[in-house]
Design an enzyme around this catalytic site. Structure first.
Site, mmCIF file in Angstrom:
data_model
loop_
_atom_site.group_PDB
_atom_site.id
_atom_site.type_symbol
_atom_site.label_atom_id
_atom_site.label_comp_id
_atom_site.label_asym_id
_atom_site.label_seq_id
_atom_site.Cartn_x
_atom_site.Cartn_y
_atom_site.Cartn_z
ATOM 1 N N ARG A 164 62.455 -167.475 -61.227
ATOM 2 C CA ARG A 164 62.233 -166.043 -61.010
ATOM 3 C C ARG A 164 63.043 -165.572 -59.813
ATOM 4 O O ARG A 164 63.347 -166.361 -58.907
ATOM 5 C CB ARG A 164 60.740 -165.752 -60.743
ATOM 6 C CG ARG A 164 59.820 -166.005 -61.932
ATOM 7 C CD ARG A 164 60.053 -165.010 -63.049
ATOM 8 N NE ARG A 164 59.148 -165.152 -64.169
ATOM 9 C CZ ARG A 164 59.416 -165.838 -65.277
ATOM 10 N NH1 ARG A 164 60.565 -166.504 -65.388
ATOM 11 N NH2 ARG A 164 58.555 -165.879 -66.278
ATOM 12 N N GLU A 222 58.853 -159.425 -57.257
ATOM 13 C CA GLU A 222 59.244 -160.549 -58.117
ATOM 14 C C GLU A 222 59.601 -160.036 -59.494
ATOM 15 O O GLU A 222 59.053 -159.035 -59.960
ATOM 16 C CB GLU A 222 58.054 -161.522 -58.193
ATOM 17 C CG GLU A 222 58.229 -162.707 -59.109
ATOM 18 C CD GLU A 222 57.550 -162.570 -60.473
ATOM 19 O OE1 GLU A 222 57.566 -163.548 -61.223
ATOM 20 O OE2 GLU A 222 57.013 -161.478 -60.788
ATOM 21 N N ARG A 241 59.929 -172.836 -63.579
ATOM 22 C CA ARG A 241 59.797 -171.385 -63.778
ATOM 23 C C ARG A 241 60.756 -170.709 -62.820
ATOM 24 O O ARG A 241 60.579 -170.774 -61.607
ATOM 25 C CB ARG A 241 58.346 -170.947 -63.517
ATOM 26 C CG ARG A 241 58.002 -169.556 -64.040
ATOM 27 C CD ARG A 241 56.517 -169.282 -63.878
ATOM 28 N NE ARG A 241 56.107 -168.026 -64.490
ATOM 29 C CZ ARG A 241 55.771 -167.880 -65.774
ATOM 30 N NH1 ARG A 241 55.797 -168.913 -66.586
ATOM 31 N NH2 ARG A 241 55.402 -166.702 -66.246
ATOM 32 N N CYS A 275 60.288 -156.010 -66.229
ATOM 33 C CA CYS A 275 61.748 -155.906 -66.316
ATOM 34 C C CYS A 275 62.074 -154.921 -67.427
ATOM 35 O O CYS A 275 61.730 -155.134 -68.567
ATOM 36 C CB CYS A 275 62.347 -157.279 -66.643
ATOM 37 S SG CYS A 275 64.137 -157.236 -66.681
#
Length: 415
Positions: free
Chosen positions: A173, A124, A171, A81
């Site tokens: 995502r 992802e 988690r 990212c």
């Protein structure tokens, strides 16, 4: 239908590969893993040890020529990212390019230069992508969607928290799937009402069903000019327009807030704990306990910057030790090592408080036991891998769902 050929970028220790190959429907024909900041390529060494060195590349993807990447049906990867803003370049005949060193543009370059483009993308990222950067919320994702539209892909995305679908770790995502314009899924998506697709027909919904929340559908068109999006998207600094579920076809975005709809079995932190003897260094010394308690506790205190400026600092407390009757908190890259930390997991056992073992962290991401165990790889490095990894179970479910969708639509077209 034959196995789909996969190109795996930013491969890490192979989470995408494990999930896809577990379905039996995918075969990785080329992979790349490169860690720019380290001399020793630890993740790549693990990848090679588990899957072999054939067709694996351990060089900077920005230096790999597209002609050296074999044709493939699906390109996958969890790319870093970063700031995806667009820069103009007079010297570059293509006109618009992204900033160098931003790895999204390596994916973009491969898709642009491939004569036989992959028909599917499966990517992802952290869910922050949907609202970054803070000065123009959603701009980075808008750039990605527009550039994929320009390359002929329709995109659907979903923010998935693994624990909300019975997996052992909280988690969150964002996953996105993209379909090239000559695929049956693209044509189906194009003809389906956005709301119907997102709530009923989506590839995501087989494994990750959702219900609509009270928020209504948001629709808007992305500007055609990438530089204009880069400079002007959401300049008002309001909330990001991208919600946790959405599609983009021909530059038209439809997005919806959904909630998970799951009633199946749930895996808890207690379920993944090692039953056998635990190395003594994983237990917390009584002398370190006050430091752990301080870091995990709530704080309201005056702190000083290096320049001597005083400011009020406050943060809430964390559950300490971690709750065994819940899925675990998110693993982060700093999970390894003995030093007390606010974010490391600590569990209460009959023999005292202890940190989690690397094999337990692997289980939280649904990797095979000891997947990252290799001579020369420290436990702290293994923990770092798991902080960077994705939950294999999500990839496996989505991979199976995508393969079913492709087969189903192919049959419909043939009949």
């Amino acid at each position: 239908m034959q196995q789909l050929k996969v190109c795996e970028l930013f491969a890490g220790v192979g989470g995408f590969r494990l999930g896809l190959e577990n379905t039996g429907h995918y075969k990785v024909v080329w992979s790349n893993q490169w860690e720019p900041s380290t001399k020793m390529q630890h993740a790549s060494l693990v990848y090679e040890a588990r899957f072999g060195i054939e067709n694996h590349s351990n060089v900077n993807i920005e230096t790999v020529e597209t002609k050296n990447i074999p044709d493939h049906d699906i390109l996958v990867g969890g790319f870093p990212c970063q700031d995806y803003s667009v820069a103009t370049s007079l010297k570059n005949s293509k006109g618009l390019i992204g900033k160098k060193g931003v790895l999204w543009w390596s994916i973009h370059r491969i898709l642009t230069e491939k004569k036989n483009k992959p028909k599917y993308l499966f990517l992802e990222n952290v869910d922050r992508l949907l609202k970054s950067p803070s000065t123009q919320r959603g701009r980075d994702f808008a750039i990605m969607l527009r550039s994929l539209s320009d390359l002929g892909y329709a995109v659907e995305w979903r923010v998935i928290n693994a624990a909300e679908y019975g997996m052992p770790q909280r988690r969150r995502r964002v996953f996105f799937l993209a379909y090239l314009s000559d695929t049956d899924i693209y044509l189906k998506l194009q003809k389906t009402e956005p709301m119907d697709w997102m709530l009923n027909k989506s590839t995501f919904n087989d494994g990750f069903p959702v219900a609509q929340t009270t928020q209504s559908l948001i629709s808007f068109d992305l500007e055609k000019d990438l530089l204009s999006i880069s400079n002007n998207f959401n300049k008002e600094k309001g909330l990001s327009p991208f919600l946790n579920t959405g599609i983009c076809v021909d530059g038209k975005v439809s997005t919806l807030k959904t909630s998970p709809s799951y009633g199946g079995k749930r895996t808890l932190l207690s379920d993944i704990l090692e039953k056998g003897p635990i190395p003594s260094e994983y237990y917390i010394n009584a002398s370190d306990l006050p430091k752990w308690e301080y870091l995990k506790g709530s704080k309201k205190e005056i702190r000083k910057t290096k320049a001597g400026f005083e400011y009020n600092y406050s943060e809430g407390s964390m559950v300490f030790p971690d709750a065994l009757d819940q899925p675990s908190r998110t693993i982060i890259t700093g999970e390894g090592g003995k030093s007390p930390s606010r974010f490391k997991h600590v569990v209460q056992t009959s023999k005292g408080l202890r940190r989690l073992l690397p094999v337990e962290l692997e289980r939280l991401n649904m990797f095979p036991d000891y997947h990252t165990k290799l001579e020369g790889i420290s436990d702290a490095k293994r923990a770092f891998f798991m902080g960077n990894a994705l939950v294999v179970g999500i990839v496996e479910k989505l991979g199976a769902s995508l393969f079913r969708k492709i087969s189903e639509f192919e049959k419909q077209v043939q009949s």
